[in-house]
Design an enzyme around this catalytic site. Sequence first.
Site, PDB file in Angstrom:
ATOM      1  CG  HIS A 162      -0.355   0.234   2.477  1.00  0.00           C
ATOM      2  ND1 HIS A 162       0.039  -0.636   3.372  1.00  0.00           N
ATOM      3  CD2 HIS A 162       0.116   1.410   3.115  1.00  0.00           C
ATOM      4  CE1 HIS A 162       0.241  -0.084   4.416  1.00  0.00           C
ATOM      5  NE2 HIS A 162       0.364   1.270   4.534  1.00  0.00           N
ATOM      6  CG  ASP A 193       0.194  -4.075   2.872  1.00  0.00           C
ATOM      7  OD1 ASP A 193       0.233  -3.407   1.768  1.00  0.00           O
ATOM      8  OD2 ASP A 193      -0.148  -3.198   4.089  1.00  0.00           O
ATOM      9  CG  ASN A 272       6.326   4.421  11.886  1.00  0.00           C
ATOM     10  OD1 ASN A 272       5.859   5.245  12.692  1.00  0.00           O
ATOM     11  ND2 ASN A 272       7.556   4.153  12.033  1.00  0.00           N
ATOM     12  CB  SER A 273       3.321   2.222   5.883  1.00  0.00           C
ATOM     13  OG  SER A 273       2.131   2.171   6.356  1.00  0.00           O
ATOM     14  CB  ILE A 334     -16.119 -16.901   8.296  1.00  0.00           C
ATOM     15  CG1 ILE A 334     -14.841 -17.723   7.358  1.00  0.00           C
ATOM     16  CG2 ILE A 334     -16.497 -17.501   9.564  1.00  0.00           C
ATOM     17  CD1 ILE A 334     -15.519 -19.182   7.099  1.00  0.00           C
TER      18      ILE A 334
END
Length: 431
Positions: A162, A193, A272-273, A334
């Site tokens: 991302h 990711d 911080n990603s 689910i």
Amino acid sequence: MTPPKHVWSGDWEAESEAEARRRAEAEAERQTRESQAAEAPTAVGRTIAPGSPADPYARPEGAPPRRGRVAALAIVAILIIGGGAFAAGLLLDGDDDSKSSTTPVAALPSVGSKPVTPSRGQTRAGAIYAAASPAVVSIRTSTGTGTGFLIDKQGTVVTNDHVVETSKDVQVKFGTDGRTIQGEVKGVDPSSDLAVVHIDASTIPGGVKPLEFADSRGVSVGDVAIAIGNPFGLDRTVTEGIVSSLGRTLKAPNGFQIDDVIQTDAAINPGNSGGPLLDDGGKVIGVNSQIATNGVTSGNVGIGFAVPSNTVRQVVPGLKQGKTVSHAWLGVQIDTSGASAPNATSGAVIGSVETGGPAESAGLQAGDVVKSVDGQEVRDSTGLSTYINSRAPGDKIKLKVERSGQTQDLDVTLENRPEQVPSQAGTQTTP
């Protein structure tokens, strides 16, 4: 507490929603055009085959597949079993479309980790920062900034999917010298990711040592956790905390589920990603990806999440080669509300079955309760998801399900997961 959000300094959520809408509209229009073309010839007496040069929705030769972003909207907040915890079954699709076979992944190695011994007058966090921070980089695209880190001397940088999104090229900067380096996005995996960026090895500053991975199976609650990144653009900021919990699940950019996620109270914020979460030996135990917020502020409230290092170790080698990672898919949604099977006390309750998916082909129905898979007990939805994620497309599994008080066995052949979670209104969400 609001759902976790990606710690990316751009407007990720708004961009996700816009991209998801665009893809849905384009797909609807494409299907309409295909249907019309199949019923009647065009003005020049021929139909336009999907993917042909005349097809306006065809992907240009050599271009990466379009990758949508699924927003956290109630109508599409669905996680279909087949998520992001990876084992030996993970496969890579080759670049040659004529090849029908897939190749098993060889994971990156893990190394043993010994606690760092600080020098006199130095803190442990200070010692780890001194050793690890030179390998941590800032990554900038046209929409925002994030973090990445160098893992080898060939110029391989790991970050989040991302962060790079659809970018082919990004700007990379080491804090040690401040130069801006051009980086090429080699591969992305929205299901975990994760993304890999390549920079020329000659541009790596002298003395920078690539970071190494620890085995995330050895991480325990209470262990030291240190994050290094670029929160709010503040170059190579270090924060220290502990591992708060293990085995969490997160929603990936394409709507599927990432398993075995590490929770930490080390301060993680936008920017911080893609940065490393380190243990007390300075080894990478995860890639910082998301945070939970209180709905008032988008900043840290002590709940951050990192994709575990073992997932990174398994996915990165394929992305480095520009290959597509294949994930096993069961094709069910689910029900965690209990509405589909109110008397079930354990097992994974099937809320709905994806049309045309492997579960439907095997006879699985909404309301079924999966009690075991290949003889292993399934206590809840996470147990089923984790097992499916350890297998590969094409694997055959045996489900023991409870239906209307009767138990039966179903044989299922797992398939390759679609690019993103198919949306289906009215379906119960899963954790």
